[in-house]
Write a protein that holds these residues in place. Structure first.
Motif, PDB file in Angstrom:
ATOM      1  N   VAL A   1     -41.246  16.472 -10.731  1.00  0.00           N
ATOM      2  CA  VAL A   1     -42.554  15.841 -10.479  1.00  0.00           C
ATOM      3  C   VAL A   1     -42.773  14.665 -11.433  1.00  0.00           C
ATOM      4  O   VAL A   1     -43.200  13.584 -11.025  1.00  0.00           O
TER       5      VAL A   1
ATOM      6  N   HIS B   1     -42.940  11.067  -9.552  1.00  0.00           N
ATOM      7  CA  HIS B   1     -44.281  10.483  -9.514  1.00  0.00           C
ATOM      8  C   HIS B   1     -44.534   9.595 -10.732  1.00  0.00           C
ATOM      9  O   HIS B   1     -45.686   9.338 -11.072  1.00  0.00           O
TER      10      HIS B   1
ATOM     11  N   ILE C   1     -48.299   8.523 -11.916  1.00  0.00           N
ATOM     12  CA  ILE C   1     -48.764   9.223 -13.120  1.00  0.00           C
ATOM     13  C   ILE C   1     -49.127   8.209 -14.207  1.00  0.00           C
ATOM     14  O   ILE C   1     -50.183   8.311 -14.834  1.00  0.00           O
TER      15      ILE C   1
ATOM     16  N   ARG D   1     -52.429   6.603 -13.440  1.00  0.00           N
ATOM     17  CA  ARG D   1     -53.610   7.437 -13.657  1.00  0.00           C
ATOM     18  C   ARG D   1     -53.817   7.791 -15.117  1.00  0.00           C
ATOM     19  O   ARG D   1     -54.927   8.009 -15.565  1.00  0.00           O
ATOM     20  N   THR D   2     -52.728   7.904 -15.863  1.00  0.00           N
ATOM     21  CA  THR D   2     -52.842   8.313 -17.262  1.00  0.00           C
ATOM     22  C   THR D   2     -53.038   7.115 -18.177  1.00  0.00           C
ATOM     23  O   THR D   2     -53.413   7.263 -19.330  1.00  0.00           O
ATOM     24  N   LYS D   3     -52.741   5.936 -17.670  1.00  0.00           N
ATOM     25  CA  LYS D   3     -52.750   4.694 -18.447  1.00  0.00           C
ATOM     26  C   LYS D   3     -51.678   4.734 -19.537  1.00  0.00           C
ATOM     27  O   LYS D   3     -51.791   4.049 -20.557  1.00  0.00           O
TER      28      LYS D   3
ATOM     29  N   ARG E   1     -59.444  24.835 -14.885  1.00  0.00           N
ATOM     30  CA  ARG E   1     -60.262  23.672 -15.225  1.00  0.00           C
ATOM     31  C   ARG E   1     -61.620  23.732 -14.519  1.00  0.00           C
ATOM     32  O   ARG E   1     -62.650  23.570 -15.174  1.00  0.00           O
TER      33      ARG E   1
ATOM     34  N   SER F   1     -46.638  21.063 -10.413  1.00  0.00           N
ATOM     35  CA  SER F   1     -47.625  19.988 -10.387  1.00  0.00           C
ATOM     36  C   SER F   1     -48.850  20.351 -11.220  1.00  0.00           C
ATOM     37  O   SER F   1     -49.492  19.481 -11.801  1.00  0.00           O
TER      38      SER F   1
ATOM     39  N   VAL G   1     -47.779  19.597 -14.760  1.00  0.00           N
ATOM     40  CA  VAL G   1     -47.780  18.151 -15.012  1.00  0.00           C
ATOM     41  C   VAL G   1     -49.210  17.618 -15.145  1.00  0.00           C
ATOM     42  O   VAL G   1     -49.488  16.751 -15.981  1.00  0.00           O
ATOM     43  N   ALA G   2     -50.131  18.155 -14.349  1.00  0.00           N
ATOM     44  CA  ALA G   2     -51.530  17.736 -14.491  1.00  0.00           C
ATOM     45  C   ALA G   2     -52.030  18.042 -15.900  1.00  0.00           C
ATOM     46  O   ALA G   2     -52.773  17.255 -16.495  1.00  0.00           O
TER      47      ALA G   2
ATOM     48  N   MET H   1     -50.584  15.490 -18.285  1.00  0.00           N
ATOM     49  CA  MET H   1     -51.354  14.247 -18.179  1.00  0.00           C
ATOM     50  C   MET H   1     -52.670  14.360 -18.936  1.00  0.00           C
ATOM     51  O   MET H   1     -53.103  13.418 -19.602  1.00  0.00           O
TER      52      MET H   1
ATOM     53  N   LYS I   1     -53.973  12.096 -22.096  1.00  0.00           N
ATOM     54  CA  LYS I   1     -55.265  11.388 -22.125  1.00  0.00           C
ATOM     55  C   LYS I   1     -56.116  11.825 -23.302  1.00  0.00           C
ATOM     56  O   LYS I   1     -57.043  11.135 -23.693  1.00  0.00           O
ATOM     57  N   HIS I   2     -55.872  12.995 -23.821  1.00  0.00           N
ATOM     58  CA  HIS I   2     -56.701  13.541 -24.904  1.00  0.00           C
ATOM     59  C   HIS I   2     -55.877  13.770 -26.160  1.00  0.00           C
ATOM     60  O   HIS I   2     -56.046  14.775 -26.847  1.00  0.00           O
TER      61      HIS I   2
ATOM     62  N   LYS J   1     -58.334  14.019 -28.892  1.00  0.00           N
ATOM     63  CA  LYS J   1     -59.585  14.734 -28.675  1.00  0.00           C
ATOM     64  C   LYS J   1     -59.236  16.072 -28.050  1.00  0.00           C
ATOM     65  O   LYS J   1     -58.442  16.128 -27.119  1.00  0.00           O
TER      66      LYS J   1
ATOM     67  N   LYS K   1     -59.770  19.302 -25.715  1.00  0.00           N
ATOM     68  CA  LYS K   1     -60.497  19.792 -24.558  1.00  0.00           C
ATOM     69  C   LYS K   1     -61.246  21.051 -24.992  1.00  0.00           C
ATOM     70  O   LYS K   1     -60.811  21.757 -25.891  1.00  0.00           O
TER      71      LYS K   1
END
Lengths: 415, 415
Positions: free
Chosen positions: A19, A23, A27, A30-32, A135, A304, A307-308, A311, A315-316, A319, A321
Motif C-alpha cells: 500500500v 499509493h 499518500i 495527503r500527508t504533505k 478513530r 490500509s 498505513v492510515a 500517515m 502528520k502529528h 503533537k 493524538k
C-alpha cells in the motif's frame, strides 16, 4: 521525506509495504510529506522481493537509526513485539500496529510510555481490520456517552455461523471449509473459542471507558457448542445466532463485558452482517445507534488501516493524538454470574411434554416455548425473561435434577 | 478554558448548547481544556432560557471578541451564514458547522480562507448527522483509493419509501405521515426532490476527489414519481427502491455523480437501511466495502457531531487539520446523458403482450420481464442491461412511438 520501518513481513506486513508503495503519490499529497520505507525486519530471507535491499534481521538497525520516525509493528504475538514496541517508543519513534493481542495485553503501559516520550501509539487495524472504528470511537463520538458497544468482531466464526444458518452445514463442515478457504488457521482455537473477539472487545472497552479492561476479565465463550438445532430454533424465534463481543456500563458503573454466542432478532442491524464481514454497533446517548460495517480482516483492508495510522503519525510528529487509557483492574467488571439477561434454552427429556414445560416455568421467568419444524423427539426449546446468571445456573441445576437435560443455553441480545 | 460561540439557537444550536453543558466534564477530560459558551447569537429572545445571559443579537460581539476561538455556525442557509463564517475565519476563529447548503455551495472558498488564516473549518455534522463519515473518509480511509461512495443520505425520503415498501402506503400518505411526525417540513421539496441528498453527495465527492463538485453539477431526481407498482415490481425482482446519492470515478477520470431513486438488490448492505436511518457505503480499493450506518438527522445526533468538531478545533488551535479541497468546475463531471447503467422499465399499452416485449427487446439490451402478483391490466415491467443514458432516452422515444407508454424508468444500482 519521513522514514518508516515495517517489523514483520507476513500477510499484513507485505500488505503495508504494498500500500505504501502503490499509493506513494496520493499518500504524499495527503500527508504533505513523502513516506519512505527504510527497513523491513524479518528473520526470513526474501531474496526475490523487489524490496530485498530493505530487509534486515537486526532490530537495532531500526532502533538506532534516528531517521526512522514511525514503525509499523505487524509481527503479531506479545513477544518480542512488546519489547520492540517499548524500545521504539522510548527512542522517540511512533509505533502503529495491527497486533490486537499486544494492545489488549499491554495497551495501558505502551500508551503511557508513548505519552512520556511525546510520540504516538496507534492501533486502528487491531479491531475491525479495514473498518475505521478506533478513530471514530475516540474522536467523532467524543461528545457522547457511549452506552454500549456490541459487535461481530471475528470474521472466521461469522463465516462458520453463516454457513450453518444459510446452508444447514454442521459446525465441523463449516470449520473445514473456512480452513480450506484460508479464513481459519489450522489451529482454529483463537477464533472459535472467542479469544480473538475477546481481545478486540477488551480494546474497545478500554478506549470507551478510559481504563484498561484486560482480556482475562472478559467472560469468553466460543461457538463450538452451537448446533444446527439451535440455529433452527433461533430462526423460528425470528432471529439468528451470532458470536457477539459486547460491553455496556451498568448502573453501578461496573461493566458487563462478554464474548459469547447470542440470539439476535432479525431486525437488529447486526443480524445481516454475514460471511467474513464484521459489524460494530456503538450506542451513544446522543447519536443513538451507529453501525460500522465492512471486511474485518484480510491483507489489504488491514494494511490500509495500518498505513492510515502511519500517515496520522507523520502528520502529528510533534503533537500527540489523544488516544489514551490508564491501567485498570478486575473491579471494573461485573462478575459474569451477577450479570442479568434473558436466555434461550433447549432441553431434552423422556418426560411428558407438559411436565417439562411446568418444570422449566417453575424456575425460569416469562417462559415461552419455541416450536420448529422437524424437531427431534423429546426436544423442547424456550425463551425466558431477564434473570441473574447465578440464578439461571441454579435453575438449570434444578431442571436437570428432575431428569431434564439442558442441551443449550444461549444469551438473548438486547440490541 | 477555551471560549466558543454558537450562532443560531434552533434545533441543532440548542442541542449543541445542551451537549456542551451536560457533558462538560467528560468533554474537558477528553479535550484537556474546558470549553465555555460565551455567546449565543439569535435574532429571537429567549428570556426563560437558563442561558439567557449569553444571548446576543450582534454578530460583532462574537467577531470582535478575541477570547472566542471556536464558532459553531448552526444557522442554516447560505446567507448570512456565509458572510459570518468568512469573517470569523478571517479573524482567526475556527468554525464548525452542520450547514450542508453552505459547505456544498462555498466549501472550497471557506476551506481556502481557513487555510490562509491557519484555522479550521470542520463540518462532520453536514452529512449523516451523528454518523461519523467526514472524518473517517478524510483520515481513516486515507491510504485507500476510494472507488465509489453511495448512500442513503436523506432520512425523510427513506422514511417515506420504507412506508411505501413495508406498508403499501402511497407516496402522498407517507409524506403526510412524515410531516405529522416532524420528519418532513411543511414544504418538503428539499427532501423529496433530492436537493438535500444532492448537497451531501456533493460534499462527499469534493472530499474524496479533492475538487469542489458543486450541487448544480449533480443530476438530481427525487422520489415524487415512485409508485406502489414500482415498489411491488422491485420486490418481485428481489430488491427495494431507495433514493441514492452516489459518486464514482470513471475510467476517463470524470465523475458519475447523481441523486436518483435506484433499484438495489436485497443482498446489498444498503437495502436494509430503513426508516429515518442513513447508510453510506464507501468502496475502497484496499478496504473493500465499508458501511456507516445510523440516524442521519435529529437534534442530539447532529449536535453531538458539531460538538465533536468543536473539541477537535480546541485540540488543534495551533495546527490545521488536513481537510481540504480546491475549487472545481463542471468538467469534473460526466454529463448525465453520457453515463452508463442498467434500468428497470414499467410500461403500459393496449398492444398484445408479445408485441410489447418485442418492441422493448428491439431497442434495449438484455431485456428480462419481471412479473408481480395482481399487476394492472396492460402493464408490463422489465429490467434491461447496461446502456448509455442518451441511448436509453432514444429507446424510450422509439417505444413510445409504437403506442407503448413508458410509466417508469429507474436506474439499477451496481452495489
Amino acid at each position: 521525506m519521513v522514514q518508516a520501518a515495517v517489523m514483520g513481513y507476513g500477510v499484513v506486513g507485505s500488505g503495508v509495504v504494498e500500500v505504501l508503495t502503490e499509493h506513494r503519490d496520493s499518500i504524499a499529497k495527503r500527508t504533505k510529506e513523502e513516506i519512505g520505507i527504510k527497513y523491513i525486519l524479518d528473520i526470513r530471507d526474501f531474496p526475490d522481493s523487489p524490496f530485498h535491499d530493505k530487509f534486515t534481521k537486526s532490530f537495532d538497525d531500526i532502533l538506532l537509526d534516528d531517521e526512522v520516525r514511525v514503525v509499523a509493528e505487524v509481527m503479531g504475538g506479545v513477544h518480542p513485539a512488546y519489547e520492540f514496541t517499548k524500545q521504539c517508543l522510548e527512542h522517540g519513534k511512533s509505533v502503529v500496529t495491527s497486533n490486537k493481542e499486544l494492545v489488549a495485553t499491554k495497551g495501558a503501559e505502551l500508551l503511557r510510555i508513548a505519552k512520556e516520550n511525546n510520540v504516538n501509539y496507534l492501533f486502528e487495524a487491531s479491531v475491525g481490520g479495514g473498518i475505521p472504528i478506533i478513530r471514530p470511537l475516540s474522536q467523532c463520538l467524543a461528545a457522547n456517552d457511549v452506552i454500549e458497544v456490541a459487535g461481530i468482531l471475528n470474521g472466521t466464526t461469522n463465516f462458520i455461523l453463516t454457513k450453518m444458518i444459510r446452508e444447514n452445514m454442521s459446525f465441523e463442515d463449516a470449520l473445514a471449509m473456512a480452513q480450506q478457504l484460508g479464513y481459519a488457521e489450522r489451529n482454529p482455537a483463537a477464533d472459535v473459542e472467542g479469544h480473538d473477539a475477546g481481545r478486540k472487545i477488551s480494546i474497545l472497552a478500554s478506549l470507551v471507558y478510559g481504563k484498561h479492561v484486560y482480556p482475562e476479565y472478559v467472560h469468553t465463550q466460543g461457538i463450538t457448542r452451537i448446533t444446527l438445532q439451535d440455529v433452527a430454533y433461533a430462526a423460528s424465534w425470528g432471529g439468528v445466532i451470532k458470536l457477539i463481543g459486547q460491553v455496556k456500563r451498568l448502573e453501578d458503573q461496573t461493566l458487563d463485558i462478554t464474548v459469547e454466542p447470542m440470539l439476535i432478532e432479525k431486525s437488529s442491524q447486526l443480524a445481516n452482517v454475514d460471511d467474513v464481514f464484521n459489524g460494530i454497533l456503538v450506542r451513544g446517548d446522543s447519536t443513538g445507534d451507529v453501525v460500522f460495517y465492512g471486511k474485518g480482516a484480510g491483507k489489504l483492508p488491514t494494511a490500509s488501516a495500518v498505513v492510515a495510522d502511519i500517515m496520522d503519525c507523520v502528520k502529528h510528529l510533534k503533537k500527540r493524538k489523544y488516544l489514551d487509557w490508564v491501567d485498570g483492574d478486575a473491579s471494573l467488571v461485573k462478575p459474569y454470574t451477577q450479570t442479568v439477561y434473558a436466555s434461550y434454552l433447549r432441553v431434552e427429556s423422556q418426560l411428558d411434554k407438559q411436565k417439562i414445560i411446568a418444570a422449566v416455568s417453575d424456575v425460569f421467568s416469562d417462559v415461552r416455548e419455541i416450536v420448529r419444524a422437524n424437531s427431534d423427539d423429546q426436544e423442547l426449546a424456550f425463551v425466558t425473561g431477564d434473570m441473574v446468571v447465578a440464578d439461571q445456573e441454579k435453575a438449570v441445576a434444578a431442571i436437570e435434577a428432575t431428569g431434564i437435560h439442558v442441551l443449550s443455553k444461549i444469551r438473548i441480545a438486547d440490541f
